[in-house]
Write a protein that holds these residues in place. Structure first.
Motif, PDB file in Angstrom:
ATOM      1  N   MET A   1      11.571  13.092   2.248  1.00 48.43           N
ATOM      2  CA  MET A   1      12.248  12.598   3.445  1.00 48.43           C
ATOM      3  C   MET A   1      11.238  12.266   4.537  1.00 48.43           C
ATOM      4  O   MET A   1      11.326  11.215   5.189  1.00 48.43           O
ATOM      5  CB  MET A   1      13.259  13.631   3.932  1.00 48.43           C
ATOM      6  CG  MET A   1      14.436  13.822   2.984  1.00 48.43           C
ATOM      7  SD  MET A   1      15.376  15.332   3.309  1.00 48.43           S
ATOM      8  CE  MET A   1      16.089  14.938   4.902  1.00 48.43           C
ATOM      9  N   ARG A   2      10.277  13.139   4.742  1.00 45.78           N
ATOM     10  CA  ARG A   2       9.261  12.889   5.778  1.00 45.78           C
ATOM     11  C   ARG A   2       8.451  11.643   5.462  1.00 45.78           C
ATOM     12  O   ARG A   2       8.218  10.791   6.337  1.00 45.78           O
ATOM     13  CB  ARG A   2       8.332  14.096   5.902  1.00 45.78           C
ATOM     14  CG  ARG A   2       7.194  13.887   6.910  1.00 45.78           C
ATOM     15  CD  ARG A   2       6.218  15.045   6.915  1.00 45.78           C
ATOM     16  NE  ARG A   2       5.642  15.284   5.604  1.00 45.78           N
ATOM     17  CZ  ARG A   2       4.660  14.569   5.047  1.00 45.78           C
ATOM     18  NH1 ARG A   2       4.160  13.516   5.703  1.00 45.78           N
ATOM     19  NH2 ARG A   2       4.196  14.871   3.864  1.00 45.78           N
ATOM     20  N   ARG A   3       8.026  11.522   4.201  1.00 47.17           N
ATOM     21  CA  ARG A   3       7.190  10.376   3.818  1.00 47.17           C
ATOM     22  C   ARG A   3       7.940   9.055   3.975  1.00 47.17           C
ATOM     23  O   ARG A   3       7.389   8.069   4.483  1.00 47.17           O
ATOM     24  CB  ARG A   3       6.714  10.548   2.369  1.00 47.17           C
ATOM     25  CG  ARG A   3       5.881   9.394   1.843  1.00 47.17           C
ATOM     26  CD  ARG A   3       5.355   9.689   0.449  1.00 47.17           C
ATOM     27  NE  ARG A   3       6.418  10.107  -0.452  1.00 47.17           N
ATOM     28  CZ  ARG A   3       7.253   9.269  -1.065  1.00 47.17           C
ATOM     29  NH1 ARG A   3       7.142   7.962  -0.843  1.00 47.17           N
ATOM     30  NH2 ARG A   3       8.176   9.722  -1.885  1.00 47.17           N
TER      31      ARG A   3
ATOM     32  N   ARG B   1      12.428  11.628  13.871  1.00 49.36           N
ATOM     33  CA  ARG B   1      11.837  11.813  15.199  1.00 49.36           C
ATOM     34  C   ARG B   1      10.348  12.096  15.111  1.00 49.36           C
ATOM     35  O   ARG B   1       9.555  11.609  15.936  1.00 49.36           O
ATOM     36  CB  ARG B   1      12.551  12.954  15.911  1.00 49.36           C
ATOM     37  CG  ARG B   1      13.969  12.610  16.355  1.00 49.36           C
ATOM     38  CD  ARG B   1      14.699  13.844  16.818  1.00 49.36           C
ATOM     39  NE  ARG B   1      16.072  13.537  17.232  1.00 49.36           N
ATOM     40  CZ  ARG B   1      17.028  14.436  17.376  1.00 49.36           C
ATOM     41  NH1 ARG B   1      16.766  15.724  17.140  1.00 49.36           N
ATOM     42  NH2 ARG B   1      18.238  14.073  17.753  1.00 49.36           N
ATOM     43  N   ALA B   2       9.960  12.863  14.117  1.00 47.69           N
ATOM     44  CA  ALA B   2       8.534  13.160  13.938  1.00 47.69           C
ATOM     45  C   ALA B   2       7.739  11.896  13.641  1.00 47.69           C
ATOM     46  O   ALA B   2       6.546  11.799  13.973  1.00 47.69           O
ATOM     47  CB  ALA B   2       8.345  14.173  12.813  1.00 47.69           C
ATOM     48  N   ALA B   3       8.391  10.912  13.034  1.00 52.20           N
ATOM     49  CA  ALA B   3       7.738   9.642  12.711  1.00 52.20           C
ATOM     50  C   ALA B   3       7.822   8.648  13.868  1.00 52.20           C
ATOM     51  O   ALA B   3       7.356   7.514  13.752  1.00 52.20           O
ATOM     52  CB  ALA B   3       8.383   9.034  11.466  1.00 52.20           C
TER      53      ALA B   3
ATOM     54  N   VAL C   1      18.313   6.857   3.335  1.00 54.58           N
ATOM     55  CA  VAL C   1      17.422   7.924   2.862  1.00 54.58           C
ATOM     56  C   VAL C   1      18.227   9.120   2.373  1.00 54.58           C
ATOM     57  O   VAL C   1      19.045   9.680   3.115  1.00 54.58           O
ATOM     58  CB  VAL C   1      16.458   8.360   3.975  1.00 54.58           C
ATOM     59  CG1 VAL C   1      15.471   9.399   3.444  1.00 54.58           C
ATOM     60  CG2 VAL C   1      15.703   7.153   4.541  1.00 54.58           C
ATOM     61  N   ALA C   2      17.990   9.521   1.130  1.00 50.16           N
ATOM     62  CA  ALA C   2      18.643  10.701   0.570  1.00 50.16           C
ATOM     63  C   ALA C   2      18.267  11.936   1.384  1.00 50.16           C
ATOM     64  O   ALA C   2      17.101  12.135   1.722  1.00 50.16           O
ATOM     65  CB  ALA C   2      18.233  10.880  -0.890  1.00 50.16           C
ATOM     66  N   CYS C   3      19.269  12.756   1.673  1.00 52.19           N
ATOM     67  CA  CYS C   3      19.081  13.872   2.602  1.00 52.19           C
ATOM     68  C   CYS C   3      19.102  15.245   1.938  1.00 52.19           C
ATOM     69  O   CYS C   3      19.357  16.257   2.595  1.00 52.19           O
ATOM     70  CB  CYS C   3      20.166  13.832   3.681  1.00 52.19           C
ATOM     71  SG  CYS C   3      20.146  12.353   4.700  1.00 52.19           S
ATOM     72  N   GLY C   4      18.851  15.300   0.632  1.00 56.92           N
ATOM     73  CA  GLY C   4      18.688  16.583  -0.020  1.00 56.92           C
ATOM     74  C   GLY C   4      19.843  17.064  -0.862  1.00 56.92           C
ATOM     75  O   GLY C   4      19.686  18.022  -1.625  1.00 56.92           O
TER      76      GLY C   4
END
Length: 260
Positions: free
Chosen positions: A54-56, A108-110, A42-45
């Protein structure tokens, strides 16, 4: 015995670069690819990827049981992380840690976690030969998440530095990139650095996973043992190509399974 019934004799991970968009601009078909791959870089910005993307991607990956990896890069949005840059080692270590930390929040939120780290583009290629930059990447990993596996080219300075630091290393090969006789990637600036023929990509994938070898751009056969196989997410038709690769691997007796 039919090909589908043949018992797998080898295990390989299938990874792709995901989340490579920014704002209203999108590049990778994240939803489709996450139905095929077992690990998501996942690309981190820094080369692509904004917080919402990133969240999605983390949420989709967690829902589908796909491992989440931090794809860290030089700070190069305009060049998609593929331009050579000279970043002081201390700064690079901090920037690697920063990117991992950002992705950890959304993983972590996921209900998941960041399971490994993989450099992107120019940083990936630089750490194949540059010990100082490799040490800086490893320093960033240790700062953000000690113990995370490092995905990269077999025999690279990055893997050597990670091994010295006690980090697990995972050997990676590319189904759609040309190799030199020395087992390194042909630079993208050179002709035929990317393999565009889908049939060739599928055949190379099977040869790498099952036989541990690939044909270099010179025609030489070289040994290439890898636990993870990458199909680039920004390749046109990447999801369909990844499906073909996964089907061909199973038919050849290779089980596709995440390493982390």
């Amino acid at each position: 015995m039919t090909p589908a019934e043949r018992p797998p004799v080898t295990v390989v991970d299938l990874n792709a670069d995901l989340g490579e968009g920014f704002g209203r601009w999108t590049l990778t078909d994240d939803d489709a690819l996450l139905s095929v791959v077992t690990s998501a870089n996942v690309a981190c910005g820094f080369h692509a990827g904004d917080p919402t993307t990133m969240r999605r991607v983390c949420e989709l990956a967690a829902e589908r049981g796909v491992r989440i990896g931090a794809q860290v890069s030089y700070r190069d949005l305009a060049g998609f992380g593929r331009r050579a840059m000279d970043v002081p080692p201390d700064q690079l270590a901090d920037e690697v840690a920063y990117q991992i930390g950002a992705l950890q929040v959304f993983a972590r939120a996921a209900g998941a976690r960041v399971a490994y780290v993989k450099p992107h583009g120019a940083l990936y290629n630089r750490t194949v030969h540059d010990e100082e930059q490799a040490e800086a990447v490893v320093g960033g990993v240790r700062l953000a998440a000690p113990g995370l596996p490092v995905l990269g080219l077999p025999g690279s300075r990055l893997h050597e530095a990670a091994g010295r630091a006690g980090l697990p290393v995972v050997a990676e090969a590319f189904a759609d990139r040309a190799y030199t006789p020395h087992g390194t990637l042909v630079p993208r600036r050179e002709p035929d650095a990317v393999v565009h023929d889908p049939d060739a990509v599928v055949d190379r994938s099977v040869a790498i996973a099952r036989d541990g070898e690939v044909t270099a751009h010179t025609g030489d056969r070289i040994r290439l043992r890898a636990r993870s196989l990458c199909v680039h997410g920004d390749t046109p038709g990447a999801a369909d190509l990844a499906r073909r690769v996964r089907t061909a691997l199973w038919t050849a007796g290779v089980r596709v399974e995440a390493f982390a």
